[in-house]
Design a protein around this motif. Structure first.
Motif, mmCIF file in Angstrom:
data_model
loop_
_atom_site.group_PDB
_atom_site.id
_atom_site.type_symbol
_atom_site.label_atom_id
_atom_site.label_comp_id
_atom_site.label_asym_id
_atom_site.label_seq_id
_atom_site.Cartn_x
_atom_site.Cartn_y
_atom_site.Cartn_z
ATOM 1 N N LEU A 117 0.837 -1.220 0.000
ATOM 2 C CA LEU A 117 0.000 0.000 0.000
ATOM 3 C C LEU A 117 0.865 1.260 0.000
ATOM 4 N N LEU A 118 2.056 1.172 0.599
ATOM 5 C CA LEU A 118 2.951 2.339 0.591
ATOM 6 C C LEU A 118 3.305 2.709 -0.846
ATOM 7 N N LYS A 119 3.421 1.679 -1.683
ATOM 8 C CA LYS A 119 3.768 1.930 -3.089
ATOM 9 C C LYS A 119 2.534 2.276 -3.931
ATOM 10 N N TYR A 120 1.393 1.730 -3.567
ATOM 11 C CA TYR A 120 0.154 1.969 -4.328
ATOM 12 C C TYR A 120 -0.921 2.541 -3.392
ATOM 13 N N PRO A 121 -0.718 3.782 -2.897
ATOM 14 C CA PRO A 121 -1.597 4.338 -1.849
ATOM 15 C C PRO A 121 -3.044 4.569 -2.282
ATOM 16 N N ILE A 122 -3.312 4.541 -3.580
ATOM 17 C CA ILE A 122 -4.703 4.735 -4.026
ATOM 18 C C ILE A 122 -5.607 3.623 -3.468
ATOM 19 N N LEU A 123 -4.999 2.465 -3.181
ATOM 20 C CA LEU A 123 -5.801 1.360 -2.635
ATOM 21 C C LEU A 123 -6.130 1.572 -1.159
ATOM 22 N N ASN A 124 -5.449 2.555 -0.554
ATOM 23 C CA ASN A 124 -5.718 2.879 0.853
ATOM 24 C C ASN A 124 -6.350 4.277 0.929
ATOM 25 N N SER A 125 -7.201 4.550 -0.051
ATOM 26 C CA SER A 125 -7.827 5.871 -0.097
ATOM 27 C C SER A 125 -9.333 5.737 0.124
ATOM 28 N N GLN A 157 -14.278 2.655 1.905
ATOM 29 C CA GLN A 157 -13.044 2.028 1.436
ATOM 30 C C GLN A 157 -13.148 1.758 -0.062
ATOM 31 N N VAL A 158 -12.003 1.468 -0.674
ATOM 32 C CA VAL A 158 -12.018 1.274 -2.128
ATOM 33 C C VAL A 158 -11.459 -0.088 -2.556
ATOM 34 N N ALA A 159 -11.026 -0.900 -1.577
ATOM 35 C CA ALA A 159 -10.495 -2.209 -1.962
ATOM 36 C C ALA A 159 -10.582 -3.202 -0.810
ATOM 37 N N ILE A 160 -10.607 -4.466 -1.194
ATOM 38 C CA ILE A 160 -10.672 -5.562 -0.210
ATOM 39 C C ILE A 160 -10.060 -6.798 -0.854
ATOM 40 N N GLY A 161 -9.445 -7.642 -0.034
ATOM 41 C CA GLY A 161 -8.903 -8.909 -0.541
ATOM 42 C C GLY A 161 -9.458 -10.071 0.258
ATOM 43 N N ALA A 162 -9.782 -11.160 -0.430
ATOM 44 C CA ALA A 162 -10.227 -12.376 0.261
ATOM 45 C C ALA A 162 -9.220 -13.481 -0.027
ATOM 46 N N LEU A 163 -8.841 -14.207 1.016
ATOM 47 C CA LEU A 163 -7.811 -15.233 0.879
ATOM 48 C C LEU A 163 -8.429 -16.618 1.030
ATOM 49 N N GLY A 164 -8.034 -17.513 0.141
ATOM 50 C CA GLY A 164 -8.558 -18.882 0.190
ATOM 51 C C GLY A 164 -7.703 -19.773 1.074
ATOM 52 N N HIS A 166 -2.520 3.105 7.722
ATOM 53 C CA HIS A 166 -2.990 1.828 7.188
ATOM 54 C C HIS A 166 -3.743 1.122 8.311
ATOM 55 N N ASN A 167 -5.023 1.432 8.449
ATOM 56 C CA ASN A 167 -5.863 0.766 9.461
ATOM 57 C C ASN A 167 -6.536 -0.409 8.759
ATOM 58 N N ILE A 168 -5.875 -1.553 8.825
ATOM 59 C CA ILE A 168 -6.347 -2.669 7.997
ATOM 60 C C ILE A 168 -7.385 -3.512 8.740
ATOM 61 N N GLY A 169 -8.555 -3.572 8.135
ATOM 62 C CA GLY A 169 -9.662 -4.343 8.708
ATOM 63 C C GLY A 169 -9.443 -5.828 8.485
ATOM 64 N N VAL A 170 -9.812 -6.607 9.492
ATOM 65 C CA VAL A 170 -9.718 -8.069 9.389
ATOM 66 C C VAL A 170 -11.130 -8.624 9.577
ATOM 67 N N GLY A 211 -12.686 3.624 11.395
ATOM 68 C CA GLY A 211 -11.515 4.156 10.689
ATOM 69 C C GLY A 211 -10.792 3.162 9.803
ATOM 70 N N THR A 212 -11.466 2.085 9.412
ATOM 71 C CA THR A 212 -10.815 1.091 8.539
ATOM 72 C C THR A 212 -10.528 1.709 7.170
ATOM 73 N N THR A 213 -9.321 1.436 6.646
ATOM 74 C CA THR A 213 -8.952 2.032 5.353
ATOM 75 C C THR A 213 -8.765 0.991 4.240
ATOM 76 N N PHE A 214 -8.703 -0.279 4.606
ATOM 77 C CA PHE A 214 -8.446 -1.363 3.646
ATOM 78 C C PHE A 214 -8.808 -2.647 4.398
ATOM 79 N N THR A 215 -9.274 -3.667 3.689
ATOM 80 C CA THR A 215 -9.708 -4.880 4.419
ATOM 81 C C THR A 215 -9.148 -6.161 3.820
#
Ligand code: CAO
Length: 262
Positions: A99-107, A197-204, A122-126, A173-177
């Motif tokens: 996210l430091l390199k691609y901060p738009i995903l933490n916008s 938020q503008v992005a989220i990832g799901a892990l299998g 980077h307040n990352i939601g879990v 205050g979550t910024t990414f999940t």
């Protein structure tokens, strides 16, 4: 909504089991009607709002063979220091580094949807499967935390979640999940962005499977699949793919993370 819910929830014991988890017996003779309330009501509203976001989906496979070994080595050390080390702290730290390199995903988009606000934290939601159903507490300032500190924080939130005691400070205050649905099962998902938020990832699920190495030899590897969703109004596919590649490369070469660890 979250604040209102938490307040209501304290005195509303009927929200302790989400109705989607209530078992039915085979000798049930009538349909059962349960009102939407508590957490489910909040989930209904948030997910309804997310329908206005054009979701861009992107999936990839991540080889965590080396990370599996590293986690195994560090797990004992963490146990001695009183915390349980899962894969999540690595997933979260790698996300923050990318996210430091691609901060738009933490916008976030402002209320008028005319400005993009690049969040400093980077307040990352879990996403957490808790006693009360789905809750998404966040780990604050992941960019400033060590993997051990993230691990401690995750343990704290997980314990609170199991007791149904996650409070508003941990939810706001979550910024990414990141949603690790793989700890329950599954391969791919279609995660839903929670605005603003503008992005989220799901892990299998992490699985041991055969793959060819660079010399063409069949090898046994540990892989999992990641499914990202991004708000396509402000994030293009190439940015999402580059972010994912960087995140993946940190996890596939976990020792490389040391160079940039704060
Ligand atoms: N694949 C395989 N194993 C996994 C895994 C995965 N993707 N993720 C975790 N595991 C393993 C852990 O390494 C741990 O193994 P050990 O017992 O050997 O140490 C075990 O599963 C239990 O992990 P955990 O669940 O206690 O801890 P975690 O930090 O990995 O995950 C949490 C924490 C809160 C993310 C998880 O418990 C959870 O609630 N997941 C569900 C999320 C969810 O519901 N998402 C859907 C949201 S949309 O409705």
């Amino acid at each position: 909504d979250v604040l209102k819910f938490i307040e209501k929830h304290k005195s509303d014991s009927s929200t302790s089991l989400p109705s989607c988890s209530l078992p039915f017996s085979t000798n049930q003779t009538e349909d059962k009607i349960l009102p939407l309330k508590g957490l489910q009501k909040v989930m209904f509203k948030t997910m309804q709002a997310s329908l206005s976001i054009p979701h861009f989906g992107y999936c990839d496979e991540v080889d965590v063979t080396d990370l599996t070994q590293l986690r195994k080595d560090l797990k004992e050390l963490c146990k001695e220091r009183g915390v349980k080390l899962s894969f999540m702290p690595f997933f979260l730290k790698a996300a923050s580094m990318a996210l430091l390199k691609y901060p738009i995903l933490n916008s976030t988009l402002d209320a008028q949807q005319t400005n993009v606000i690049f969040k400093k934290s980077h307040n990352i939601g879990v996403a957490m499967d808790t006693k009360d159903g789905l809750l998404v507490p966040n780990i604050k300032e992941v960019q400033l935390k060590s993997i051990f500190e993230i691990c401690e924080e995750l343990n704290r939130l997980h314990e609170l979640g199991m007791k149904g005691k996650i409070g508003p400070t941990d939810m706001l205050g979550t910024t990414f999940t990141i949603s690790n649905i793989g700890s329950i099962g599954g391969t791919y998902a279609h995660p839903v962005i929670s605005p603003p938020q503008v992005a989220i990832g799901a892990l299998g699920k992490i699985q041991t499977v055969p793959r060819y190495d660079s010399d063409g030899n069949l090898v046994k590897v540990n892989i999992f699949n990641v499914s990202w969703s991004a708000d396509h109004r402000i994030i293009d596919g190439a940015t999402m793919a580059r972010f994912s590649n960087l995140w993946k490369s940190h996890l596939e070469n976990p020792f490389s993370m040391i160079l940039d660890l704060k």
